[in-house]
Design an enzyme around this catalytic site. Structure first.
Site, short mmCIF file in Angstrom:
data_model
loop_
_atom_site.label_atom_id
_atom_site.label_comp_id
_atom_site.label_asym_id
_atom_site.label_seq_id
_atom_site.Cartn_x
_atom_site.Cartn_y
_atom_site.Cartn_z
N VAL A 251 -11.44 3.38 -14.64
CA VAL A 251 -12.13 2.57 -13.65
C VAL A 251 -11.75 3.11 -12.28
O VAL A 251 -10.57 3.24 -11.96
CB VAL A 251 -11.73 1.08 -13.75
CG1 VAL A 251 -12.40 0.27 -12.63
CG2 VAL A 251 -12.10 0.51 -15.11
N GLU B 275 0.84 -1.21 0.00
CA GLU B 275 0.00 0.00 0.00
C GLU B 275 0.87 1.25 0.00
O GLU B 275 2.02 1.22 0.44
CB GLU B 275 -0.90 0.01 1.24
CG GLU B 275 -1.75 -1.23 1.41
CD GLU B 275 -2.71 -1.44 0.25
OE1 GLU B 275 -3.36 -0.46 -0.16
OE2 GLU B 275 -2.78 -2.57 -0.27
#
Ligand SMILES: *[C@@H]1O[C@H](CO)[C@@H](O)[C@H](O)[C@H]1NC(C)=O
Ligand SMILES: *[C@@H]1O[C@H](CO)[C@@H](O)[C@H](O)[C@H]1NC(C)=O
Length: 320
Positions: A154, A100
């Site tokens: 997206v 992350e």
């Protein structure tokens, strides 16, 4: 002399000598990332990824004997798990693992002076695991998917304060962008993303946050693997060029304004467009999404990992 020893190591045993038995390296994974149900980990798990003498286990009773222990950050963050510091054997290396970005990482301050090695997408990690890479291709490239539409994006988590949201707002008046994903009211079914965006000439590979080396599957899978041209918002152009040829993508920083970028995309002709795919003749995309493979990479790096190193300021390192 040290250098002489290194050379001997590199040259390996003399011809005819019995190969030195290589010890098994045991890696204890304290939490399997994002799940309570770790996958089956048969003894040959890493052999499947071309890594020998490497055992992955989630059996915590190996804490006293494992060669190292890996802690995935998400579970440290959300469950505020206590680290088994009191039971840690003297000198046992501990690995901090996370894919992350710093924008989605909290609680690093309490992890000072604990970890010896880092596994992440940052190229200066001890164990560097990118989200994907290009590899030499051994068979001819499949034909490009047929294109009928211009640009797709997206997005599952749209927040106005994000840079990607601001750029989209600036582009939208000048460019027809079809938006998919949870945030758009046009969600995609699980396995439809690649086939959907493949019908587009361009894919907006906008990272949710901009950080050093942070290039995710939005680039590798949603664009390059799908066979569409990534328009990237992320780290600087030079970072992308460290991993893919310079003409494989369009970087938003190359344009003075969103309007200029839109004009470039809409004014594209076929011969110019084809050049973005020149790399496909000799290279193919390989996604590195499986945590088993990521953890096996630790063994491949093991002989070269720095001994005695401690991340005294993990947060400072990661935020840099
Ligand atoms: C975990 O490891 C210990 C010690 O090697 C072993 O006795 C035990 O059976 C293992 N547990 C599982 C669930 O494999
Ligand atoms: C296509 O676009 C490129 C770059 O803008 C330009 O140099 C070239 O002349 C164009 N080719 C044709 C056939 O229009």
């Amino acid at each position: 002399m040290l250098s002489g020893l290194w050379l001997l190591r590199l040259l390996g045993p003399a011809p005819g000598a019995a190969p030195a038995p290589q010890p098994m390296v045991t890696i204890l994974i304290w939490h399997w990332p994002f799940t309570e149900q770790p996958p089956e980990l048969p003894g040959d798990t890493c052999a499947r990824y071309g890594v020998a003498h490497c055992l992955l286990s989630t059996n915590r009773s190996l804490l006293t004997s494992a060669d190292m222990v890996v802690f995935h950050h998400r579970e440290l963050q959300t469950q505020r798990t206590r680290l088994p510091l009191a039971q840690r054997p003297q000198g046992q290396p501990w690995v901090w693992a996370s894919m992350e970005s710093p924008s989605h990482t909290r609680g690093l301050r309490r992890l000072r002076g604990i970890f010896n090695w880092v596994l992440s997408y940052r190229s200066d990690s001890d164990i560097f695991v990118p989200y994907g890479r290009l590899e030499p291709r051994s068979s001819p490239a499949p034909p490009l998917p047929a294109k009928s539409r211009l640009a797709a994006w997206v997005v599952s988590n749209f927040q106005e304060r994000q840079q990607r949201a601001r750029l989209y707002r600036q582009l939208a008046p000048h460019l027809q962008v079809d938006v998919f994903g949870r945030a758009s009211g046009r969600p995609l079914c699980t396995n439809c993303l690649v086939s959907t965006v493949a019908r587009y000439h361009f894919y907006l590979s906008f990272e949710n946050s901009q950080h050093r080396d942070y290039i995710t599957e939005k680039f590798w899978r949603n664009a390059l693997l799908a066979g569409t041209v990534p328009v990237v918002l992320g780290p600087p152009r030079a970072t992308y060029e460290a991993f893919v040829p310079p003409d494989a993508f369009i970087h938003v920083d190359d344009f003075g304004s969103a309007r200029e970028l839109a004009a470039f995309l809409t004014g594209m002709n076929t011969s110019r467009y084809q050049r973005f795919f020149a790399w496909r003749d000799r290279l193919r995309v390989r996604l590195l999404t499986d945590w088993r493979e990521r953890f096996c990479t630790i063994c491949a790096r093991y002989p070269y990992l720095p001994r005695g190193q401690v991340y005294e300021d993990l947060e400072g390192w990661f935020q840099a």
